[in-house]
Design an enzyme around this catalytic site. Structure first.
Site, mmCIF file in Angstrom:
data_model
loop_
_atom_site.group_PDB
_atom_site.id
_atom_site.type_symbol
_atom_site.label_atom_id
_atom_site.label_comp_id
_atom_site.label_asym_id
_atom_site.label_seq_id
_atom_site.Cartn_x
_atom_site.Cartn_y
_atom_site.Cartn_z
ATOM 1 N N ASP A 1 -35.344 19.001 -127.582
ATOM 2 C CA ASP A 1 -33.812 18.322 -127.798
ATOM 3 C C ASP A 1 -33.113 19.463 -127.969
ATOM 4 O O ASP A 1 -33.353 20.605 -128.409
ATOM 5 C CB ASP A 1 -34.150 17.587 -129.259
ATOM 6 C CG ASP A 1 -34.876 16.109 -129.252
ATOM 7 O OD1 ASP A 1 -35.069 15.728 -127.858
ATOM 8 O OD2 ASP A 1 -35.412 15.812 -130.246
ATOM 9 N N ASP B 1 -32.925 10.528 -124.541
ATOM 10 C CA ASP B 1 -32.626 9.700 -125.776
ATOM 11 C C ASP B 1 -31.631 8.877 -125.244
ATOM 12 O O ASP B 1 -31.575 7.771 -125.996
ATOM 13 C CB ASP B 1 -32.667 10.679 -126.937
ATOM 14 C CG ASP B 1 -33.972 10.960 -127.301
ATOM 15 O OD1 ASP B 1 -35.052 10.771 -126.899
ATOM 16 O OD2 ASP B 1 -33.880 12.379 -127.976
#
Length: 217
Positions: free
Chosen positions: A176, A190
């Site tokens: 991330d 995501d």
């Protein structure tokens, strides 16, 4: 003269009688034909209405795969770049402290949820991919193709991390790097999953099914 007159008038009476006996378009038989034409038109119109509400055009599998491929490639490329150039370095500020690029390894679900359930989340991702593949067999709706393509691309993006990144297969940590202030760090996979899910909810509220039909509750 009387016999001659009767001879002349007799054909006219016979002709008038024949005229009375012949059916006309306005008579009972003519009405029957009109009703028959009307009855024939009814099923034809019903069939046409049914065809309009049924699936139209080819299946949208190419669009689904195209959207999924774009989402997957963008996610994969951005992860490779940020791991190569940003990991173990200070965050890069895009909009001051409100939006930064900061590499974080996440073993949980989207936005850092469920870090102790890596294997379970991997299995869920596989199930999602299988379900989308089954839905594709009756996919005629363009909006649904876009929504499912986003879900598929995002699921594959994070599944790739879980399969090939450390610490091991089915336990890999997802990369991330998008870090808004006061919010969890996430990635493009995501984002694709969330956007696809929101689009599916909107399509369901509008009554649009994956096969292109519209139903009203």
């Amino acid at each position: 003269m009387n016999e001659v007159e009767r001879a002349i008038e007799t054909p006219d009476e016979d002709e008038a009688a024949r005229d009375r006996s012949e059916p006309t378009a306005d008579g009972p038989e003519g009405a029957g034909h009109a009703d028959g034409a009307s009855n024939d038109a009814g099923p034809a119109e019903s069939a046409e209405d049914t065809a309009q509400t049924g699936p139209r055009g080819p299946r949208r599998i190419p669009m689904l795969l195209g959207v999924a491929a774009v989402a997957y490639v963008l996610d994969l490329v951005t992860k490779l770049i940020v791991v190569a150039y940003l990991e173990h370095r200070a965050p890069i500020e895009l909009i001051g402290e409100w939006l930064q690029f900061e590499v974080v390894r996440n073993r949980g679900a989207a936005f850092g949820i469920g870090e102790a359930l890596t294997i379970v989340l991997t299995a869920i991702a596989v199930v999602v991919i299988v379900v989308i593949a089954r839905l594709a067999r009756r996919l005629y709706s363009t909006p649904w193709a876009v929504a499912l393509g986003l879900l598929l691309g995002g699921a594959f993006g994070n599944l790739t991390d879980r399969l090939f990144r450390s610490p091991g297969v089915f336990q890999g940590a997802v990369v991330d790097f998008i870090a808004p202030r006061h919010f969890a760090v996430f990635n493009l996979a995501d984002s694709a999953i969330v956007c696809g899910g929101i689009l599916i909810v909107l399509l369901s509220f509008r009554g649009l099914d994956p096969d292109g039909t519209v139903h009203k509750d």
